[in-house]
Design a protein around this motif. Structure first.
Motif, PDB file in Angstrom:
ATOM      1  N   MET A 110       8.062 100.961  16.930  1.00  0.00           N
ATOM      2  CA  MET A 110       8.576 100.196  16.247  1.00  0.00           C
ATOM      3  C   MET A 110       8.570  99.211  15.520  1.00  0.00           C
ATOM      4  SD  MET A 110      13.166 101.261  14.967  1.00  0.00           S
ATOM      5  CE  MET A 110      12.509 102.571  15.626  1.00  0.00           C
ATOM      6  N   GLU A 111       7.943  98.983  14.202  1.00  0.00           N
ATOM      7  CA  GLU A 111       8.013  98.130  13.250  1.00  0.00           C
ATOM      8  C   GLU A 111       9.077  97.313  13.412  1.00  0.00           C
ATOM      9  OE1 GLU A 111       7.006  94.886  12.250  1.00  0.00           O
ATOM     10  OE2 GLU A 111       5.646  95.796  12.591  1.00  0.00           O
ATOM     11  N   LEU A 112       9.635  96.056  13.372  1.00  0.00           N
ATOM     12  CA  LEU A 112      11.001  95.935  13.124  1.00  0.00           C
ATOM     13  C   LEU A 112      10.918  94.572  11.681  1.00  0.00           C
ATOM     14  CD1 LEU A 112      12.468  94.959  16.599  1.00  0.00           C
ATOM     15  CD2 LEU A 112      12.046  96.684  15.974  1.00  0.00           C
ATOM     16  N   GLY A 113       9.249  95.357  11.414  1.00  0.00           N
ATOM     17  CA  GLY A 113       9.500  94.029  10.261  1.00  0.00           C
ATOM     18  C   GLY A 113      10.167  92.965   9.977  1.00  0.00           C
ATOM     19  N   LEU A 114       9.910  91.874  11.197  1.00  0.00           N
ATOM     20  CA  LEU A 114      10.659  90.477  11.681  1.00  0.00           C
ATOM     21  C   LEU A 114       9.389  89.722  11.156  1.00  0.00           C
ATOM     22  CD1 LEU A 114      12.730  91.553  14.034  1.00  0.00           C
ATOM     23  CD2 LEU A 114      13.410  90.385  12.303  1.00  0.00           C
ATOM     24  N   LYS A 115       7.781  89.806  10.601  1.00  0.00           N
ATOM     25  CA  LYS A 115       7.111  88.738  10.623  1.00  0.00           C
ATOM     26  C   LYS A 115       6.706  87.984   9.881  1.00  0.00           C
ATOM     27  CE  LYS A 115       1.328  88.075  11.326  1.00  0.00           C
ATOM     28  NZ  LYS A 115       0.443  89.766  11.178  1.00  0.00           N
ATOM     29  N   GLY A 116       6.680  86.254   9.704  1.00  0.00           N
ATOM     30  CA  GLY A 116       7.568  85.099   9.192  1.00  0.00           C
ATOM     31  C   GLY A 116       8.354  84.921   8.784  1.00  0.00           C
ATOM     32  N   LYS A 117       9.237  85.885   9.104  1.00  0.00           N
ATOM     33  CA  LYS A 117      10.767  85.575   9.351  1.00  0.00           C
ATOM     34  C   LYS A 117      11.673  84.052   9.734  1.00  0.00           C
ATOM     35  CE  LYS A 117      12.274  89.195   7.097  1.00  0.00           C
ATOM     36  NZ  LYS A 117      12.369  89.348   5.498  1.00  0.00           N
TER      37      LYS A 117
ATOM     38  N   PHE B 121      12.730  84.283  21.664  1.00  0.00           N
ATOM     39  CA  PHE B 121      11.110  84.524  22.561  1.00  0.00           C
ATOM     40  C   PHE B 121      10.767  86.236  22.042  1.00  0.00           C
ATOM     41  CE2 PHE B 121      11.463  80.607  24.453  1.00  0.00           C
ATOM     42  CZ  PHE B 121       9.451  80.146  24.456  1.00  0.00           C
ATOM     43  N   GLY B 122      11.810  86.867  21.889  1.00  0.00           N
ATOM     44  CA  GLY B 122      12.200  88.105  21.407  1.00  0.00           C
ATOM     45  C   GLY B 122      12.100  87.992  20.047  1.00  0.00           C
ATOM     46  N   LEU B 123      12.089  87.516  19.400  1.00  0.00           N
ATOM     47  CA  LEU B 123      11.917  86.922  18.231  1.00  0.00           C
ATOM     48  C   LEU B 123      10.497  86.360  17.767  1.00  0.00           C
ATOM     49  CD1 LEU B 123      15.875  85.317  17.312  1.00  0.00           C
ATOM     50  CD2 LEU B 123      14.666  87.610  16.334  1.00  0.00           C
ATOM     51  N   ALA B 124      10.125  85.790  18.904  1.00  0.00           N
ATOM     52  CA  ALA B 124       8.536  85.176  18.716  1.00  0.00           C
ATOM     53  C   ALA B 124       7.585  86.417  18.522  1.00  0.00           C
ATOM     54  CB  ALA B 124       8.583  84.072  19.669  1.00  0.00           C
ATOM     55  N   ALA B 125       7.910  87.269  19.240  1.00  0.00           N
ATOM     56  CA  ALA B 125       6.931  87.967  19.661  1.00  0.00           C
ATOM     57  C   ALA B 125       6.994  89.422  19.364  1.00  0.00           C
ATOM     58  CB  ALA B 125       7.500  89.033  21.033  1.00  0.00           C
ATOM     59  N   GLU B 126       8.270  89.526  18.019  1.00  0.00           N
ATOM     60  CA  GLU B 126       7.914  90.192  16.757  1.00  0.00           C
ATOM     61  C   GLU B 126       7.215  89.520  15.273  1.00  0.00           C
ATOM     62  OE1 GLU B 126       8.768  93.584  16.479  1.00  0.00           O
ATOM     63  OE2 GLU B 126       8.905  93.497  19.050  1.00  0.00           O
ATOM     64  N   GLY B 127       6.839  87.724  15.624  1.00  0.00           N
ATOM     65  CA  GLY B 127       6.346  87.017  14.630  1.00  0.00           C
ATOM     66  C   GLY B 127       6.906  86.328  13.413  1.00  0.00           C
ATOM     67  N   CYS B 128       8.316  85.821  14.380  1.00  0.00           N
ATOM     68  CA  CYS B 128       9.343  85.457  13.753  1.00  0.00           C
ATOM     69  C   CYS B 128       8.870  83.633  14.284  1.00  0.00           C
ATOM     70  CB  CYS B 128      11.223  85.682  14.003  1.00  0.00           C
ATOM     71  SG  CYS B 128      11.345  86.311  13.313  1.00  0.00           S
ATOM     72  N   ASN B 129       9.094  82.857  13.116  1.00  0.00           N
ATOM     73  CA  ASN B 129       8.980  81.213  13.424  1.00  0.00           C
ATOM     74  C   ASN B 129      10.271  81.139  14.102  1.00  0.00           C
ATOM     75  OD1 ASN B 129       6.039  81.130  11.953  1.00  0.00           O
ATOM     76  ND2 ASN B 129       8.070  81.391  10.485  1.00  0.00           N
ATOM     77  N   VAL B 130      10.292  80.078  14.655  1.00  0.00           N
ATOM     78  CA  VAL B 130      11.531  80.207  15.833  1.00  0.00           C
ATOM     79  C   VAL B 130      12.329  78.657  15.571  1.00  0.00           C
ATOM     80  CG1 VAL B 130      12.670  80.808  17.976  1.00  0.00           C
ATOM     81  CG2 VAL B 130      11.344  82.299  16.653  1.00  0.00           C
ATOM     82  N   ALA B 131      13.682  78.176  15.699  1.00  0.00           N
ATOM     83  CA  ALA B 131      14.339  76.653  15.304  1.00  0.00           C
ATOM     84  C   ALA B 131      15.061  76.679  16.822  1.00  0.00           C
ATOM     85  CB  ALA B 131      14.770  76.596  14.641  1.00  0.00           C
TER      86      ALA B 131
ATOM     87  N   PHE C  94      16.975  93.900  17.817  1.00  0.00           N
ATOM     88  CA  PHE C  94      16.937  94.701  16.725  1.00  0.00           C
ATOM     89  C   PHE C  94      18.016  94.174  15.837  1.00  0.00           C
ATOM     90  CE2 PHE C  94      19.238  98.628  15.859  1.00  0.00           C
ATOM     91  CZ  PHE C  94      18.325  99.549  14.689  1.00  0.00           C
ATOM     92  N   LEU C  95      19.281  94.308  15.754  1.00  0.00           N
ATOM     93  CA  LEU C  95      20.185  93.854  15.257  1.00  0.00           C
ATOM     94  C   LEU C  95      20.089  92.778  13.451  1.00  0.00           C
ATOM     95  CD1 LEU C  95      23.214  93.992  17.118  1.00  0.00           C
ATOM     96  CD2 LEU C  95      22.796  95.689  15.765  1.00  0.00           C
ATOM     97  N   ALA C  96      19.036  92.044  14.393  1.00  0.00           N
ATOM     98  CA  ALA C  96      18.446  91.209  13.239  1.00  0.00           C
ATOM     99  C   ALA C  96      17.397  91.537  11.999  1.00  0.00           C
ATOM    100  CB  ALA C  96      17.449  89.376  13.902  1.00  0.00           C
ATOM    101  N   SER C  97      16.993  92.899  12.771  1.00  0.00           N
ATOM    102  CA  SER C  97      15.524  92.665  11.775  1.00  0.00           C
ATOM    103  C   SER C  97      16.069  93.894  10.172  1.00  0.00           C
ATOM    104  CB  SER C  97      14.535  94.464  12.957  1.00  0.00           C
ATOM    105  OG  SER C  97      15.334  94.651  12.814  1.00  0.00           O
ATOM    106  N   ALA C  98      15.057  94.296   9.902  1.00  0.00           N
ATOM    107  CA  ALA C  98      14.940  95.226   8.589  1.00  0.00           C
ATOM    108  C   ALA C  98      15.810  96.585   9.665  1.00  0.00           C
ATOM    109  CB  ALA C  98      13.797  95.076   8.106  1.00  0.00           C
ATOM    110  N   ARG C  99      15.426  97.380  10.847  1.00  0.00           N
ATOM    111  CA  ARG C  99      15.036  98.623  10.711  1.00  0.00           C
ATOM    112  C   ARG C  99      16.806  98.873  10.645  1.00  0.00           C
ATOM    113  NH1 ARG C  99      11.289 101.734  10.359  1.00  0.00           N
ATOM    114  NH2 ARG C  99       9.480 101.402  11.127  1.00  0.00           N
ATOM    115  N   ALA C 100      17.477  97.346  10.793  1.00  0.00           N
ATOM    116  CA  ALA C 100      18.785  97.893  11.295  1.00  0.00           C
ATOM    117  C   ALA C 100      20.108  97.413   9.780  1.00  0.00           C
ATOM    118  CB  ALA C 100      19.801  96.404  12.471  1.00  0.00           C
ATOM    119  N   SER C 101      18.646  97.464   8.647  1.00  0.00           N
ATOM    120  CA  SER C 101      20.180  96.933   7.390  1.00  0.00           C
ATOM    121  C   SER C 101      20.899  97.932   6.639  1.00  0.00           C
ATOM    122  CB  SER C 101      18.499  97.636   6.587  1.00  0.00           C
ATOM    123  OG  SER C 101      18.280  99.050   6.201  1.00  0.00           O
TER     124      SER C 101
END
Length: 254
Positions: A1-8, A25-35, A228-235
């Motif tokens: 499932m594409e979560l739509g997180l790349k670049g977030k 690291f779960g967010l990073a795996a989906e393409g998020c930049n992470v602090a 998942f809850l942070a993603s567009a799939r949980a909009s």
């Protein structure tokens, strides 16, 4: 499932070990930049280096989240480094044991007040995001008393459920969602349950037996729910408490 997180752009407090690190690291795996932030400077540097090795932008700062100026400095610095904030995960916990006054003060400042202060500081960026998401890490101890001696811990984790529900309703019109993940017993090397396993194997065995699945969660299993809850799939999901406990709790969720 594409979560739509790349670049977030995501911020995670208490993110150098256990559940917090797994979320980062779960967010990073989906393409998020992470602090990330934590109190151990060496651990923060190592986490940032690992995030960059994973192919995303990483930012880190040493911060005691119970200290509001330090927490706000982290959020401001992270927003500047990443170019904004789309996701805020409030994971840090004092993990205090007991019902003494100091235990309540510590749990209040770290578990509850840090979440409130982080949300308030991040809201302007989350609103500009257009799809801002807040995830607070609570615990099943906020809903049921397991007799672990965590009176202060459970009290503040319960307060998070009300705070996030109320916040979700107030920020919904601004395009921001807010949800809670409540983990059950979670095992990782160096964590609380690892310590129990080493020091009190009988208690550890009883905790395992309490769960019909016969095991504890892995940090990554909690992280998957938060991501998942942070993603567009949980909009259209906001104001909920997602329990991830392998059927440990016995109440009907409501």
């Amino acid at each position: 499932m594409e979560l739509g997180l790349k670049g977030k752009r995501a911020l995670v407090t208490g993110a150098t070990k256990g559940i917090g690190r797994a979320i980062a690291f779960g967010l990073a795996a989906e393409g998020c930049n992470v602090a990330v932030c934590a109190r151990d400077a060496a651990a923060v540097r190592a986490a940032v280096a690992a995030l960059k090795e994973a192919g995303v932008e990483g930012f880190g700062m040493t911060a005691n989240v119970g200290n509001r100026p330090e927490l706000e400095a982290f959020i401001t610095g992270a927003a500047a480094a990443l170019g904004g904030i789309d996701i805020l995960v409030c994971n840090a916990s004092a993990l205090v044991d007991g019902a003494g006054e100091q235990a309540f003060r510590d749990a209040f400042e770290v578990d509850l007040l840090h979440t409130r202060n982080a949300c308030e500081a991040a809201l302007p960026w989350l609103e500009r995001s257009g799809a801002g998401a807040i995830v607070s890490i609570s615990s099943i101890s906020g809903s049921e008393d397991y007799g672990f001696g965590y009176a202060a811990y459970g009290t503040m984790k319960a307060a998070l459920l009300f705070y996030i529900k109320s916040l979700a309703r107030h920020v919904a019109a601004k395009g921001i969602r807010a949800n809670v993940v409540s983990p059950g017993t979670t095992f990782f090397e160096g964590g609380v349950w690892d310590q129990v396993k080493q020091e009190n194997p009988d208690s550890f065995a009883r905790a395992l037996a309490d769960n019909p699945m016969g095991r504890m969660a892995r940090p990554e299993e909690i992280a998957d729910a938060a991501v998942f809850l942070a993603s567009a799939r949980a909009s259209f999901i906001s104001g909920v408490n997602l329990v991830v406990d392998g059927t440990l709790t016995i109440r009907v969720q409501n």
